[in-house]
Scaffold this motif. Structure first.
Motif, PDB file in Angstrom:
ATOM      1  N   TYR A   1       0.779  -1.175  -0.355  1.00 44.69           N
ATOM      2  CA  TYR A   1       0.361   0.055  -0.028  1.00 44.69           C
ATOM      3  C   TYR A   1       1.207   1.522   0.009  1.00 44.69           C
ATOM      4  N   GLY A   2       1.308   1.436  -0.574  1.00 48.87           N
ATOM      5  CA  GLY A   2       1.861   2.751  -1.401  1.00 48.87           C
ATOM      6  C   GLY A   2       3.420   2.442  -1.400  1.00 48.87           C
ATOM      7  N   GLU A   3       4.126   3.012   0.355  1.00 46.33           N
ATOM      8  CA  GLU A   3       5.165   1.915   0.347  1.00 46.33           C
ATOM      9  C   GLU A   3       5.232   0.952   1.667  1.00 46.33           C
TER      10      GLU A   3
ATOM     11  N   TYR B   1      -7.500   0.934  -7.295  1.00 41.56           N
ATOM     12  CA  TYR B   1      -6.423   1.728  -6.726  1.00 41.56           C
ATOM     13  C   TYR B   1      -5.611   1.722  -6.812  1.00 41.56           C
ATOM     14  N   ARG B   2      -4.750   2.926  -7.108  1.00 38.77           N
ATOM     15  CA  ARG B   2      -3.863   3.855  -7.382  1.00 38.77           C
ATOM     16  C   ARG B   2      -2.566   3.338  -6.704  1.00 38.77           C
ATOM     17  N   ASP B   3      -2.974   3.535  -5.738  1.00 40.08           N
ATOM     18  CA  ASP B   3      -1.578   2.856  -3.916  1.00 40.08           C
ATOM     19  C   ASP B   3      -1.366   2.114  -4.560  1.00 40.08           C
ATOM     20  N   GLN B   4      -2.308   1.302  -4.613  1.00 38.08           N
ATOM     21  CA  GLN B   4      -1.708  -0.287  -4.462  1.00 38.08           C
ATOM     22  C   GLN B   4      -0.888  -1.012  -5.488  1.00 38.08           C
ATOM     23  N   ARG B   5      -0.354  -1.537  -5.057  1.00 37.12           N
ATOM     24  CA  ARG B   5       0.890  -2.380  -6.339  1.00 37.12           C
ATOM     25  C   ARG B   5       1.670  -4.207  -5.781  1.00 37.12           C
TER      26      ARG B   5
ATOM     27  N   THR C   1      -5.330  13.042  -7.438  1.00 32.47           N
ATOM     28  CA  THR C   1      -4.628  13.292  -7.815  1.00 32.47           C
ATOM     29  C   THR C   1      -4.094  14.260  -8.239  1.00 32.47           C
TER      30      THR C   1
END
Lengths: 277, 280
Positions: free
Chosen positions: A40-42, A83-87, B101
């Motif tokens: 989640y983000g960092e 969700y943009r911040d999850q990878r 954003t």
């Protein structure tokens, strides 16, 4: 020019056939997770998860709140990408195909892997349209066939007898347990190979819970089920295999009876005997 | 000791209660007074011909403001046609695509700023942009000015209402294999539909009573609104002109027009409440 051609082709294409019955052998729907890290983000929440999920069995994922159970299964259908911040990094293989590859068609992936959520999520439309939603999304079929498939899905979700007279009522009018079975019917309608269930009974009363557990036992004859639960008794009752998660790591994974009666790891033992969590 | 403290707290309680009640009373008294004046003076100015005929020259009996009523309806409808789709799309962007954003944050901030822009500024802006460059006043320019006022209201309510739809509903639809646009149109917008409609109706009610933006754009006209490309009759500028005129019959007509527009806005508000109550 190319875009115009594609559009006209799509319009004139013959109706696609509905889902075909899955051949009985060999069993499909085996999932292999390799080196899965999730962020989640960092902030890293899953660490090197590896798991082999057997086809047409129920695999339970247990562990204390915040240990990454839900996050783990949300990778399988890539729903986390909303969700943009999850990878994440690593591999999730469905019958040998890496689901995390960028070339994977998300729409087809999500037809093959259905998901049930913690709170029932009926769409703001009729019971019928709820179940037909996925079918209409993926297939073009005559009205009569659509009606048949909706009925079959509702029967499979043990809901048909309760809603046969209110198919055109809003799905939101049903009780909590019925709503959750409606969501299961909706997911089953498109004939997925895998069903992910994220604490599916946490918002359902005991009677509704019993019905859903019974349903899980029957459904594993035709698809792979992965169920996240905070309820250890539930895991013991309905699953064939259990994975115990702690702080984003898989501490122990094995046969459910074995894991509950004779845990290898001390932390598993502490958790299932109620010493924490 | 204890009792004295209790008495002081009770006194403070009374003081605050009385101050609050007085404030409420002042508000309600002026509101009722305005409504009373508008209704009592306006209703007597109404007649069949008020809704069907063109204005009579000053001093002559009869005549009506049918052209202005029709003009206001047309300009508001035109503003809705321009402002509502743009506002809904902007709201969808804010709630669904722009969250987190930099650009989304900027759009959200601009929408909030635009909501606070005085309506006369919107009128002057459209005056320089359209009226000056085309060389004449027009109903189109009026509709554009009102649309500029509607856009941020619709965008803000759309974004807020769609943000109330739980993520689990979006996820469920995505998890069935629905593409993002279908999730937004078929699930999220549908869940929030009564809220979206409320925003639209509020925006319509808000702008249909505006005068300043129309003064510089649609202006006014004593004729039927045959074409939108010339000065176009409307109720609010008519009220402004007639109320300032020295003729008694025109002042009467201004009261009638005030009544009609107040009743219209009230009707839209009541409709909004009704829709909200029925669907939630």
């Amino acid at each position: 020019m190319i875009a115009i051609e594609t559009t006209s082709q799509a319009e004139s294409a013959p109706p696609r056939p509905g889902p075909q019955p899955v051949e009985s052998s060999p069993a499909r729907g085996a999932i292999a997770v390799r080196n899965l890290d999730f962020f989640y983000g960092e902030h890293q929440v899953l660490f090197g998860n590896g798991l082999d999920i057997a086809p047409r069995k129920v695999t339970a994922i247990i562990g204390p709140s915040g240990c990454g159970k839900s996050t783990h299964i949300r990778v399988y259908n890539r729903i986390y990408e909303l969700y943009r911040d999850q990878r994440c990094t690593g591999e999730v293989l469905l019958d040998g195909q890496n689901l995390l590859a960028p070339t994977v068609d998300l729409i087809e992936l999500r037809r093959r892997i259905g998901m049930i959520f913690q709170t029932p999520t009926p769409f703001p439309m009729s019971v019928f349209d709820n179940v037909a939603y996925g079918l209409r999304l993926h297939y073009t079929m005559p009205r009569s066939e659509l009606a048949d498939r909706v009925k079959t899905a509702l029967e499979d979700a043990a809901l048909w007898d309760e809603v046969r007279d209110k198919l055109h009522h809003s799905g939101i009018e049903l009780s909590g347990g019925q709503q959750q079975r409606l969501c299961i019917a909706r997911a089953l309608a498109v004939e997925p190979e895998v069903l992910l269930m994220d604490e599916p009974t946490s918002a359902v009363d005991p009677v509704g819970t019993a019905k859903i557990e019974e349903l899980v036992r029957r459904l594993k004859e035709r698809l792979t089920i992965v169920i996240v639960t905070h309820n250890m008794q539930q895991a013991a009752r309905i699953s064939d295999f259990t994975a115990f998660f702690l702080d984003g790591r898989i501490v122990e994974f094995g046969d459910t009876t074995e894991l509950f009666t004779n845990p290898v790891d001390r932390k598993t033992e502490d958790y299932i005997t109620g010493r924490f969590g | 000791m204890k009792l004295a403290g209790a008495r002081r707290r009770k006194a403070a309680d009374w003081a605050v209660r009385i101050a609050a009640s007085l404030g409420a009373a002042v508000g309600i008294v002026f509101l009722v007074w305005i409504l009373w004046e508008v209704v009592s003076r306006g209703a007597s100015a109404l007649s069949w011909s008020f809704f069907t005929e063109l204005p009579a020259p000053p001093g002559e009996a009869g005549g009506g403001l049918a052209n202005a009523i029709l003009g206001t309806v047309l300009i508001s409808a035109g503003a809705g046609l321009l402002g509502v789709p743009a506002g809904i799309m902007a709201g969808i962007y804010l709630a669904e695509y722009g969250q987190g954003t930099r650009f989304g944050g900027l759009v959200g901030f601009m929408v909030n700023v635009m909501m606070g822009v005085p309506s006369i500024i919107a009128g002057l802006f459209v005056y320089t942009l359209i009226v000056v460059s085309l060389g004449h006043f027009s109903g189109y320019a009026g509709a554009v000015a009102l649309a500029l006022l509607m856009l941020p209201i619709v965008a803000r309510t759309t974004a807020d209402m769609m943000a109330l739809v739980p993520d689990s509903l979006r996820e469920s639809a995505l998890a069935l294999g629905a593409p993002r646009w279908r999730v937004i149109v078929q699930i999220v917008a549908r869940s929030a539909r009564s809220g979206l409609l409320t925003g639209i109706l509020l925006a319509v009610a808000r702008v249909s009573g505006e005068t300043a933006p129309l003064l510089f754009t649609a202006l006014n006209s004593p004729y039927w609104p045959h074409s939108f490309s010339g000065p176009t009759a409307n109720l609010t500028v008519t009220i402004f002109n007639y109320a300032m005129s020295p003729y008694r019959s025109w002042q009467q007509a201004a009261w009638g027009a005030s009544f009609v527009i107040t009743a219209g806005v009230l009707a839209v508000s009541l409709l909004t409440r009704y829709i909200l109550r029925r669907t939630t």
